[in-house]
Each structure stands twice: as structure tokens, then as C-alpha cells.
Design an enzyme around this catalytic site. Structure first.
Site, PDB file in Angstrom:
ATOM      1  N   SER A 153       0.859  -1.195   0.000  1.00 35.65           N
ATOM      2  CA  SER A 153       0.000   0.000   0.000  1.00 35.65           C
ATOM      3  C   SER A 153       0.886   1.233   0.000  1.00 35.65           C
ATOM      4  O   SER A 153       2.014   1.190   0.523  1.00 35.65           O
ATOM      5  CB  SER A 153      -0.865   0.016   1.268  1.00 35.65           C
ATOM      6  OG  SER A 153      -1.467   1.285   1.438  1.00 35.65           O
ATOM      7  N   TYR A 197      -2.072  -0.767  10.353  1.00 33.29           N
ATOM      8  CA  TYR A 197      -2.106  -1.070   8.913  1.00 33.29           C
ATOM      9  C   TYR A 197      -0.833  -0.558   8.229  1.00 33.29           C
ATOM     10  O   TYR A 197      -0.196  -1.276   7.454  1.00 33.29           O
ATOM     11  CB  TYR A 197      -3.354  -0.425   8.306  1.00 33.29           C
ATOM     12  CG  TYR A 197      -3.578  -0.732   6.845  1.00 33.29           C
ATOM     13  CD1 TYR A 197      -4.098  -1.952   6.436  1.00 33.29           C
ATOM     14  CD2 TYR A 197      -3.280   0.221   5.864  1.00 33.29           C
ATOM     15  CE1 TYR A 197      -4.315  -2.225   5.090  1.00 33.29           C
ATOM     16  CE2 TYR A 197      -3.491  -0.043   4.522  1.00 33.29           C
ATOM     17  CZ  TYR A 197      -4.013  -1.260   4.143  1.00 33.29           C
ATOM     18  OH  TYR A 197      -4.227  -1.535   2.808  1.00 33.29           O
TER      19      TYR A 197
HETATM   20  P1  NDP Z   1     -11.339  -6.483   0.429  1.00 33.33           P
HETATM   21  O1  NDP Z   1     -11.786  -6.338   1.829  1.00 33.33           O
HETATM   22  O2  NDP Z   1     -12.362  -6.416  -0.656  1.00 33.33           O
HETATM   23  O3  NDP Z   1     -10.522  -7.810   0.222  1.00 33.33           O
HETATM   24  C1  NDP Z   1      -9.710  -8.361   1.224  1.00 33.33           C
HETATM   25  C2  NDP Z   1      -9.576  -9.839   0.937  1.00 33.33           C
HETATM   26  O4  NDP Z   1      -8.703 -10.409   1.914  1.00 33.33           O
HETATM   27  C3  NDP Z   1     -10.899 -10.574   1.014  1.00 33.33           C
HETATM   28  O5  NDP Z   1     -11.003 -11.422  -0.103  1.00 33.33           O
HETATM   29  C4  NDP Z   1     -10.789 -11.381   2.291  1.00 33.33           C
HETATM   30  O6  NDP Z   1     -11.467 -12.615   2.114  1.00 33.33           O
HETATM   31  C5  NDP Z   1      -9.287 -11.606   2.371  1.00 33.33           C
HETATM   32  N1  NDP Z   1      -8.844 -11.922   3.703  1.00 33.33           N
HETATM   33  C6  NDP Z   1      -8.913 -11.159   4.819  1.00 33.33           C
HETATM   34  N2  NDP Z   1      -8.430 -11.830   5.874  1.00 33.33           N
HETATM   35  C7  NDP Z   1      -8.045 -13.058   5.414  1.00 33.33           C
HETATM   36  C8  NDP Z   1      -7.480 -14.195   6.017  1.00 33.33           C
HETATM   37  N3  NDP Z   1      -7.224 -14.253   7.325  1.00 33.33           N
HETATM   38  N4  NDP Z   1      -7.203 -15.262   5.246  1.00 33.33           N
HETATM   39  C9  NDP Z   1      -7.459 -15.233   3.923  1.00 33.33           C
HETATM   40  N5  NDP Z   1      -7.997 -14.184   3.281  1.00 33.33           N
HETATM   41  C10 NDP Z   1      -8.292 -13.105   4.033  1.00 33.33           C
HETATM   42  O7  NDP Z   1     -10.250  -5.339   0.244  1.00 33.33           O
HETATM   43  P2  NDP Z   1      -9.246  -4.991  -0.967  1.00 33.33           P
HETATM   44  O8  NDP Z   1      -9.557  -5.775  -2.151  1.00 33.33           O
HETATM   45  O9  NDP Z   1      -9.207  -3.530  -1.039  1.00 33.33           O
HETATM   46  O10 NDP Z   1      -7.855  -5.460  -0.343  1.00 33.33           O
HETATM   47  C11 NDP Z   1      -6.965  -6.350  -1.001  1.00 33.33           C
HETATM   48  C12 NDP Z   1      -5.548  -5.978  -0.616  1.00 33.33           C
HETATM   49  O11 NDP Z   1      -5.240  -4.701  -1.165  1.00 33.33           O
HETATM   50  C13 NDP Z   1      -5.329  -5.850   0.885  1.00 33.33           C
HETATM   51  O12 NDP Z   1      -4.060  -6.386   1.216  1.00 33.33           O
HETATM   52  C14 NDP Z   1      -5.331  -4.351   1.111  1.00 33.33           C
HETATM   53  O13 NDP Z   1      -4.592  -3.990   2.253  1.00 33.33           O
HETATM   54  C15 NDP Z   1      -4.677  -3.877  -0.173  1.00 33.33           C
HETATM   55  N6  NDP Z   1      -4.899  -2.486  -0.503  1.00 33.33           N
HETATM   56  C16 NDP Z   1      -6.153  -2.006  -0.795  1.00 33.33           C
HETATM   57  C17 NDP Z   1      -6.327  -0.686  -1.125  1.00 33.33           C
HETATM   58  C18 NDP Z   1      -7.653  -0.104  -1.490  1.00 33.33           C
HETATM   59  O14 NDP Z   1      -7.736   1.117  -1.710  1.00 33.33           O
HETATM   60  N7  NDP Z   1      -8.716  -0.885  -1.604  1.00 33.33           N
HETATM   61  C19 NDP Z   1      -5.178   0.239  -1.173  1.00 33.33           C
HETATM   62  C20 NDP Z   1      -3.915  -0.376  -0.868  1.00 33.33           C
HETATM   63  C21 NDP Z   1      -3.794  -1.687  -0.557  1.00 33.33           C
HETATM   64  P3  NDP Z   1     -12.256 -13.430   3.245  1.00 33.33           P
HETATM   65  O15 NDP Z   1     -12.879 -12.432   4.176  1.00 33.33           O
HETATM   66  O16 NDP Z   1     -13.264 -14.206   2.434  1.00 33.33           O
HETATM   67  O17 NDP Z   1     -11.235 -14.300   3.883  1.00 33.33           O
END
Ligand code: NDP
Length: 251
Positions: A142, A155
Site C-alpha cells: 500500500s 495497517y
Molecule cells: P477487500 O476487503 O475487498 O478484500 C480483502 C480480501 O482479503 C478478502 O477477499 C478477504 O477474504 C481476504 N482476507 C482477509 N483476511 C483473510 C485471512 N485471514 N485469510 C485469507 N484471506 C483473508 O479489500 P481490498 O480488495 O481492497 O484489499 C486487497 C488488498 O489490497 C489488501 O491487502 C489491502 O490492504 C490492499 N490495498 C487495498 C487498497 C484499497 O484502496 N482498496 C489500497 C492499498 C492496498 P475473506 O474475508 O473471504 O477471507
């Protein structure tokens, strides 16, 4: 398209593929020819995604994965079969001031974003070394891992560590044919960010982005395809920001 962007014959495991970036990445990587393995905790979401991908002619499967659970990681990688590319994307956020934050929230963020990514990288690397196979890791960090934002201490610390883990893995395993790079996205609307982006504070924050807006998911595709494919064959330890210039916002 330059054929080096193609991923035909490659199996790619995407963590956090049940929503947001990960779900989108599954579409993009499968459209480039990859067989995609979608991994996360919410199995129904994964099953829906696999159904949609398969209907479009993609080769896709779902594996249940909790990156905070070592046994779950082992089982998920075994169920996935040998992979060529790992997209370390699973992540959570627990905003809040340090003095009011529960230790459990701090730990959850570190366990998921940092230790989870490390654990999946370790599992993938061990398998590649055992098979004497090359491998590619793309970590989703990020811009908050490169500069700080208010009330995001856990975070931001976790993502800064992912940036440095990327460099460390690049150093340790590059010689062995395993490349590790990272994408640092700016702000994109997903389940993680949609409430914040819709708030007055989020709207104000977006005015500070030199391009004047949040990103669209498809604007991550270039960096993703570059780093996942042979097009980046001489890139290792690179950290690519995709943020509309947010890191360059004026003081
Ligand atoms: P979402 O919340 O849509 O996606 C997060 C994903 O992570 C979900 O599919 C969730 O699936 C999964 N997840 C969370 N905890 C676990 C776990 N313990 N084991 C396995 N899977 C897990 O958010 P984003 O798509 O935005 O985030 C994706 C990545 O991008 C993250 O790392 C986030 O920090 C990063 N990011 C996002 C930004 C943004 O603006 N959106 C900016 C910068 C970075 P489930 O709950 O089904 O397990």
C-alpha cells in the site's frame, strides 16, 4: 499484446480472492491465460467467482484459506497443486488511534497482512526450491507502507513491513530463480475502503491526489500483469506505486 505478458500454462494462486482486488485479479490473470486458484475464507463467494470464471471459459478453482492459520495455509497450497505465481493480496485494516486500539486488533492486522503474506511466501518458496522450479511473488502492499496516514498505525506498519519483506525475499531468493516484487496501490473502492471513500474525510483526501480521484480497479491491471509475467524478468525487489500520484501530494 506482447506475448511475454501472457500467462498460458501458469497456475496462479491469489489470496484474498473473494472480493475487491483479489476477485478482480482472478479475472485479469485468467484473461491472460493463467489457471487461477482463488483463496480466501468466504467459500460461497469463491464458489460464485469460480462459477463465473468457468462460464467464461477460464480454468479456475477455489481453495479455503485463512492466512493466519498455518495448517490452513498448508492445506490450501496442497489443494491448489503446484503453482507458478503467488499473489499475496489478503489483507484487513483496523483503523484507530494507538492509545485506544485493542491489542487484539493490532495483532489481527499484523497476523493477516504481514505474517500471512510471509507464511504464504514461505510455503510457495519451499515448494519451488523442492521442485527446483522458478517462481514469482507479487505482494500487494500500500502507499501507506511508504508514507503514513492518520489513525492507521497498525495497517501502515504492516504494509511497510510487507514492502521490506519484498526486498528481503528478492535478495535471498533472486539467485534461485524466485522473483519478488510489490504493488503499492493508492485508494480504490472495495469493501475495505468504500465507507471511508464515501465519507467527507475520504472525499477530501481524494482531492489531494494529483489525478484528483480514486483509482479504478482496472487501473491496477498494468502493474499486475507486468509483475506476474515474464515481462518483468529483470525486476526483483521493485516496489510499484499505482496511486494517481498520491505519494507526490504537496506538503
Ligand atoms: P477487500 O476487503 O475487498 O478484500 C480483502 C480480501 O482479503 C478478502 O477477499 C478477504 O477474504 C481476504 N482476507 C482477509 N483476511 C483473510 C485471512 N485471514 N485469510 C485469507 N484471506 C483473508 O479489500 P481490498 O480488495 O481492497 O484489499 C486487497 C488488498 O489490497 C489488501 O491487502 C489491502 O490492504 C490492499 N490495498 C487495498 C487498497 C484499497 O484502496 N482498496 C489500497 C492499498 C492496498 P475473506 O474475508 O473471504 O477471507
Amino acid at each position: 499484446m506482447d506475448p511475454r505478458f501472457r500467462l498460458d500454462g501458469r497456475r496462479v494462486l491469489i489470496t484474498g480472492a473473494s472480493s475487491g482486488f483479489g476477485r478482480h485479479f482472478a479475472d485479469v490473470l485468467s484473461a491472460a491465460g493463467a489457471e487461477v486458484v482463488l483463496a480466501a475464507r468466504r467459500r460461497e463467494r469463491l464458489a460464485d467467482a469460480v462459477r463465473a470464471l468457468t462460464e467464461r471459459g477460464a480454468t479456475a478453482k477455489a481453495v479455503a484459506l485463512d492466512v493466519t492459520d498455518p495448517a490452513s495455509v498448508q492445506e490450501a497450497f496442497a489443494a491448489a497443486g503446484p503453482i507458478d505465481v503467488l499473489i499475496n493480496n489478503a489483507g484487513i485494516s483496523r483503523p484507530g488511534s494507538t492509545h485506544t486500539m485493542d491489542e487484539a486488533d493490532w495483532q489481527a492486522v499484523i497476523d493477516t497482512n504481514l505474517t500471512g503474506a510471509w507464511r504464504c511466501a514461505k510455503t510457495a518458496i519451499s515448494a519451488w526450491l523442492e521442485r527446483s522450479a522458478p517462481g514469482v511473488i507479487v505482494n500487494i502492499a500500500s502507499i501507506v507502507g511508504l508514507r503514513v496516514a492518520r489513525e492507521l498505525g497498525a495497517y501502515a506498519a504492516s504494509k511497510a513491513a510487507v514492502v521490506h519483506l519484498t526486498r528481503s525475499l528478492a535478495l535471498d531468493y533472486g539467485r534461485l530463480g524466485i522473483r519478488t516484487n510489490a504493488i503499492c496501490p493508492g485508494y480504490f473502492a472495495t469493501e475495505l475502503t468504500e465507507d471511508y471513500l464515501a465519507s467527507p474525510a475520504g472525499q477530501k483526501q481524494m482531492q489531494r491526489v494529483p489525478l484528483g480521484r480514486q483509482g479504478r480497479l482496472e487501473e491496477l491491471d498494468g502493474a499486475l500483469l507486468l509483475l506476474a509475467s515474464e515481462m518483468s524478468s529483470y525486476m526483483n525487489g521493485s516496489i510499484i506505486a499505482v496511486d494517481g500520484g498520491h505519494l507526490c501530494s504537496g506538503l
